[in-house]
Design an enzyme around this catalytic site. Structure first.
Site, PDB file in Angstrom:
ATOM      1  N   ARG A 141     -43.538 -19.604  -4.239  1.00  0.00           N
ATOM      2  CA  ARG A 141     -44.935 -19.654  -3.752  1.00  0.00           C
ATOM      3  C   ARG A 141     -45.246 -18.439  -2.884  1.00  0.00           C
ATOM      4  O   ARG A 141     -46.390 -18.008  -2.777  1.00  0.00           O
ATOM      5  CB  ARG A 141     -45.208 -20.969  -3.007  1.00  0.00           C
ATOM      6  CG  ARG A 141     -46.615 -21.065  -2.481  1.00  0.00           C
ATOM      7  CD  ARG A 141     -47.202 -22.481  -2.377  1.00  0.00           C
ATOM      8  NE  ARG A 141     -46.267 -23.520  -2.028  1.00  0.00           N
ATOM      9  CZ  ARG A 141     -45.755 -23.712  -0.806  1.00  0.00           C
ATOM     10  NH1 ARG A 141     -46.109 -22.910   0.189  1.00  0.00           N
ATOM     11  NH2 ARG A 141     -44.901 -24.675  -0.581  1.00  0.00           N
TER      12      ARG A 141
ATOM     13  N   TYR B 117     -70.908 -13.644 -10.260  1.00  0.00           N
ATOM     14  CA  TYR B 117     -70.253 -14.546 -11.204  1.00  0.00           C
ATOM     15  C   TYR B 117     -70.546 -16.005 -10.822  1.00  0.00           C
ATOM     16  O   TYR B 117     -70.474 -16.373  -9.648  1.00  0.00           O
ATOM     17  CB  TYR B 117     -68.749 -14.246 -11.138  1.00  0.00           C
ATOM     18  CG  TYR B 117     -67.885 -15.055 -12.048  1.00  0.00           C
ATOM     19  CD1 TYR B 117     -67.965 -14.910 -13.425  1.00  0.00           C
ATOM     20  CD2 TYR B 117     -66.959 -15.955 -11.537  1.00  0.00           C
ATOM     21  CE1 TYR B 117     -67.151 -15.651 -14.260  1.00  0.00           C
ATOM     22  CE2 TYR B 117     -66.141 -16.693 -12.362  1.00  0.00           C
ATOM     23  CZ  TYR B 117     -66.247 -16.541 -13.728  1.00  0.00           C
ATOM     24  OH  TYR B 117     -65.434 -17.279 -14.551  1.00  0.00           O
TER      25      TYR B 117
ATOM     26  N   ASP C 219     -65.839  -7.083  -6.739  1.00  0.00           N
ATOM     27  CA  ASP C 219     -65.204  -7.766  -7.869  1.00  0.00           C
ATOM     28  C   ASP C 219     -65.272  -6.786  -9.042  1.00  0.00           C
ATOM     29  O   ASP C 219     -66.335  -6.519  -9.601  1.00  0.00           O
ATOM     30  CB  ASP C 219     -65.951  -9.068  -8.167  1.00  0.00           C
ATOM     31  CG  ASP C 219     -65.317  -9.866  -9.309  1.00  0.00           C
ATOM     32  OD1 ASP C 219     -64.663  -9.248 -10.171  1.00  0.00           O
ATOM     33  OD2 ASP C 219     -65.500 -11.090  -9.346  1.00  0.00           O
TER      34      ASP C 219
ATOM     35  N   LYS D 225     -58.936 -11.182 -17.647  1.00  0.00           N
ATOM     36  CA  LYS D 225     -59.832 -10.469 -18.553  1.00  0.00           C
ATOM     37  C   LYS D 225     -59.169  -9.191 -19.062  1.00  0.00           C
ATOM     38  O   LYS D 225     -58.175  -9.273 -19.740  1.00  0.00           O
ATOM     39  CB  LYS D 225     -61.162 -10.201 -17.845  1.00  0.00           C
ATOM     40  CG  LYS D 225     -61.689 -11.397 -17.022  1.00  0.00           C
ATOM     41  CD  LYS D 225     -62.130 -12.578 -17.869  1.00  0.00           C
ATOM     42  CE  LYS D 225     -62.391 -13.848 -17.058  1.00  0.00           C
ATOM     43  NZ  LYS D 225     -63.357 -13.712 -15.984  1.00  0.00           N
TER      44      LYS D 225
HETATM   45  C1  LIG Z   1     -63.683 -14.515 -14.878  1.00  0.00           C
HETATM   46  C2  LIG Z   1     -64.195 -13.932 -13.645  1.00  0.00           C
HETATM   47  C3  LIG Z   1     -63.782 -14.410 -12.394  1.00  0.00           C
HETATM   48  C4  LIG Z   1     -62.845 -15.581 -12.252  1.00  0.00           C
HETATM   49  O1  LIG Z   1     -61.605 -15.350 -12.842  1.00  0.00           O
HETATM   50  P1  LIG Z   1     -60.682 -16.524 -13.445  1.00  0.00           P
HETATM   51  O2  LIG Z   1     -59.451 -15.793 -13.788  1.00  0.00           O
HETATM   52  O3  LIG Z   1     -61.402 -17.114 -14.605  1.00  0.00           O
HETATM   53  O4  LIG Z   1     -60.491 -17.532 -12.350  1.00  0.00           O
HETATM   54  C5  LIG Z   1     -64.290 -13.793 -11.272  1.00  0.00           C
HETATM   55  N1  LIG Z   1     -65.172 -12.770 -11.357  1.00  0.00           N
HETATM   56  C6  LIG Z   1     -65.584 -12.307 -12.542  1.00  0.00           C
HETATM   57  C7  LIG Z   1     -66.568 -11.188 -12.563  1.00  0.00           C
HETATM   58  C8  LIG Z   1     -65.128 -12.862 -13.717  1.00  0.00           C
HETATM   59  O5  LIG Z   1     -65.562 -12.398 -14.891  1.00  0.00           O
END
Ligand SMILES: *Cc1c(COP(=O)(O)O)cnc(C)c1O
Length: 384
Positions: free
Chosen positions: A48, A100, A172, A197
């Site tokens: 962890r 988001y 982000d 992603k």
């Molecule tokens: C998908 C996404 C998230 C969250 O990510 P997860 O891995 O699905 O928890 C946060 N910000 C953006 C811009 C995203 O596309």
């Protein structure tokens, strides 16, 4: 050592295993680590709070973003939670209004109930940006490009405002990926990525990461990882490290395909507008090309169609899978109003421009001619 991104993504944090020479590092599938004597470890005690697979992935991410520190998490939302868990009741966050959907939701339903206040502004409008400093925010939260409208926020300008009022700026960076945009170099304090992603790129696991050059932030994030329980699994960290090796190759193909796709779509009779950061018709094209080195793989189009016709269109494609998420090698299509942004109240959705005819394409690395044919086929069956 000053290797280029293509070399770094293959080698940084990925040297052969010290003990066996295995070129591909093993997966350290272990919850705990034997100690030499009580409290004396070989660098790890419990997964962890750290695991060699996390360390390797963190090194690779640092190298790609030219960052001092990286911390990995179990998902992008776990990374968001880690950052927000450092706030206190009474703190103010100023967020871009087109963030988001799940970030909006965690502000609204979790952290606002703990006394964190979140104000939303349109960061592309000067008179709204001018209000930021006066509200004394602890944190300024932006995405660029935004989801799904692909607005481009001036990261350098917002970083200067953050500095002037003693706030920390978090970007982000999921949509651009560390290959096309480096928020820390543009002045941000924190760069957050959903590695689910583009960084992983193969749609086979979830992950998140935050990079920074500020040591005190790194300490807080490592603390959040272990204290809040936001760590990834060693296997997922290993998968993401594997995916990351081809990030530059994939990003270049995403960019090439998405630009070609957007060029075709923007002249389509039923399209009100089509947006892609590297299309000269994009309202923030100059800014996009000044802070990103490529446009990534997301194309958004607003169709002059009813809710039902839009739903039929997105369901008729054969190559594009109708699915949430983005950034994988395979093309996906998403209808934000009924999918990713269903959690955003309708009034707020309309105010930020997410209409019923809005469609978001995550362009994969297939042959773009096949993608265009797929769209034409779906369009002609709808017209019939
Ligand atoms: C998908 C996404 C998230 C969250 O990510 P997860 O891995 O699905 O928890 C946060 N910000 C953006 C811009 C995203 O596309």
């Amino acid at each position: 050592m000053s290797y280029r991104p293509e070399t770094l993504s293959v080698h940084a944090g990925q040297s052969p295993d010290e003990q066996t020479g295995a070129v591909i590092p093993p997966i350290y599938a272990t919850s705990t680590f034997a100690q030499i004597s009580p409290g004396v470890t070989r660098g790890y005690d419990y997964t962890r709070s750290g695991n060699p697979n996390f360390t390797r992935l963190e090194r690779a991410l640092c190298a790609l973003e030219n960052a001092g520190f990286a911390t990995v998490f179990s998902s992008g939302m776990a990374a968001v939670t880690a950052v927000l868990s450092t706030l206190s009741s009474g703190d103010v966050v100023i967020a871009e209004e087109n963030i988001y959907g799940c970030t909006y939701r965690i502000f609204d339903t979790v952290f606002e109930t703990f006394g964190v206040r979140v104000d939303y502004l349109d960061f592309t409008r000067e008179e709204q940006v001018a209000q930021i400093a006066g509200r004394s925010p602890a944190l300024i939260w932006i995405e660029s490009p935004t989801n799904p409208l692909l607005k481009i926020i001036d990261i350098r300008a917002i970083a200067a405002i953050a500095e002037s009022c003693g706030a920390d700026l978090i970007v982000d960076n999921t949509f651009a990926s560390p290959y096309f945009q480096k928020p820390l170099e543009l002045g941000a304090t924190l760069s957050l990525t959903s590695t689910t992603k583009y960084v992983n790129g193969h749609s086979d696991c979830l992950g998140g990461a935050v990079t920074t050059n500020t040591e005190s932030w790194h300490e807080r994030l490592v603390f959040a990882q272990k204290a809040v329980g936001l760590n990834p699994s060693p296997f997922d960290a290993w998968l993401i490290a594997r995916g990351l090796k081809t990030l530059p190759l994939r990003m270049r193909q995403h960019h090439k395909n998405a630009l070609a796709f957007a060029r075709q779509l923007e002249h389509h009779a039923a399209v009100t507008w089509c947006r892609y950061p590297f299309l000269p018709s994009h309202p923030h094209y100059d800014l996009a090309t000044s802070q990103m080195t490529g446009g990534s793989g997301i194309v958004t189009a607003d169709f002059d169609l009813s809710l039902d016709d839009t739903k039929t269109l997105v369901s008729t494609l054969r190559i594009f899978a109708l699915a949430e998420s983005l950034g994988g090698v395979e093309s996906l299509i998403c209808h934000p109003a009924s999918m990713t942004h269903a959690a955003v109240p309708e009034e707020q959705r309309r105010r930020v421009g997410i209409t019923d005819g809005l469609v978001r394409f995550s362009i994969g690395i297939e042959d773009v001619e096949d993608l265009l044919d797929d769209f034409d086929h779906a369009w002609s069956s709808l017209s019939r």
